[in-house]
Design an enzyme around this catalytic site. Sequence first.
Site, PDB file in Angstrom:
ATOM      1  N   HIS A 157      -7.036  -6.548   0.351  1.00  0.00           N
ATOM      2  CA  HIS A 157      -5.951  -5.570   0.436  1.00  0.00           C
ATOM      3  C   HIS A 157      -4.837  -6.045   1.364  1.00  0.00           C
ATOM      4  O   HIS A 157      -3.663  -5.735   1.135  1.00  0.00           O
ATOM      5  CB  HIS A 157      -6.502  -4.222   0.915  1.00  0.00           C
ATOM      6  CG  HIS A 157      -5.507  -3.109   0.786  1.00  0.00           C
ATOM      7  ND1 HIS A 157      -4.980  -2.707  -0.435  1.00  0.00           N
ATOM      8  CD2 HIS A 157      -4.920  -2.312   1.720  1.00  0.00           C
ATOM      9  CE1 HIS A 157      -4.119  -1.717  -0.250  1.00  0.00           C
ATOM     10  NE2 HIS A 157      -4.055  -1.463   1.040  1.00  0.00           N
ATOM     11  N   SER A 180       0.839  -1.194   0.000  1.00  0.00           N
ATOM     12  CA  SER A 180       0.000   0.000   0.000  1.00  0.00           C
ATOM     13  C   SER A 180       0.883   1.256   0.000  1.00  0.00           C
ATOM     14  O   SER A 180       1.755   1.400  -0.857  1.00  0.00           O
ATOM     15  CB  SER A 180      -0.967  -0.060   1.186  1.00  0.00           C
ATOM     16  OG  SER A 180      -2.066   0.788   1.010  1.00  0.00           O
ATOM     17  N   ASP A 204      -9.054  -7.238  -3.921  1.00  0.00           N
ATOM     18  CA  ASP A 204      -8.856  -6.035  -3.101  1.00  0.00           C
ATOM     19  C   ASP A 204     -10.116  -5.179  -3.141  1.00  0.00           C
ATOM     20  O   ASP A 204     -10.505  -4.670  -4.198  1.00  0.00           O
ATOM     21  CB  ASP A 204      -7.657  -5.241  -3.638  1.00  0.00           C
ATOM     22  CG  ASP A 204      -7.207  -4.126  -2.719  1.00  0.00           C
ATOM     23  OD1 ASP A 204      -8.008  -3.693  -1.874  1.00  0.00           O
ATOM     24  OD2 ASP A 204      -6.049  -3.688  -2.860  1.00  0.00           O
TER      25      ASP A 204
END
Length: 267
Positions: A245, A86, A217
Amino acid sequence: MESGGGGGGKHFILVHGLSHGGWCWYKVVARLRAAGHRATALDMAASGVDPARLHEVASFEEYSRPLLDAVAAAPDGERLVLVGHSLGGLNVALAMERFPSKVAAAVFLAASMPRVGSHMGITIEEFMETIEPGFFMDSETMVLNTEQGPRNAVLFGPNLLAAKVYDQCPAEDLELAKLLLRPGSQFMEDPMMKDETLLTDGNYGSVKRVFVIAKADGSSTEDAQRRMVDLSPGAEVEEIAGADHMAMLSKPTELCEVLLKIANKYD
């Protein structure tokens, strides 16, 4: 969190995303160690168990300092596999730019993957343009008073975590996150995030990059992840079916298989 492996193993340095800490890699660290490799799961500044408070962290560089120091301290001849999740992709990109000769490969796991010629913050700007109003649900947004001026920060809400971030994870991991998450900042006010000359072909662009798509995700579509790859010539792609995610928690075995494949390819 650092785990040792046998001689001849790879050394993976794992970087968490926004508001998280090294704790989120616990399943991956255990599996990499069992396979005979080293794994270092870092806390960025004011994250995880790092003692700093977010308003005390002056810049994105200071936030990234634990990673920069770890890469700088790697012995000569030891080439690392950096893994950014991320927002952690931007930390990894900075380390690649500073220490390209020490990085065998960089893995961007459902991550912000910047490109040469654009500022790093553009990855976040583009993401924000794709989301619908109310995306962050019950998250708490705040403005921190810092010596550098006001800074935006966020603390993810439990409903957001359950619906879009940890939706394929075991319930225990969602509860762990609720206990351990801290306010996080994307440092969009930092001049480093707006510097179009920061990343260069000779350094950042010279390191092998692999983007790992989390196909389930809930916070970013597969198409959005692939667009980031399309904008980064030379980046390779792996994908993990059923990964939300938090792929390191929802699909840790599959992620480790991908990481070992990458490490063996770019020894």
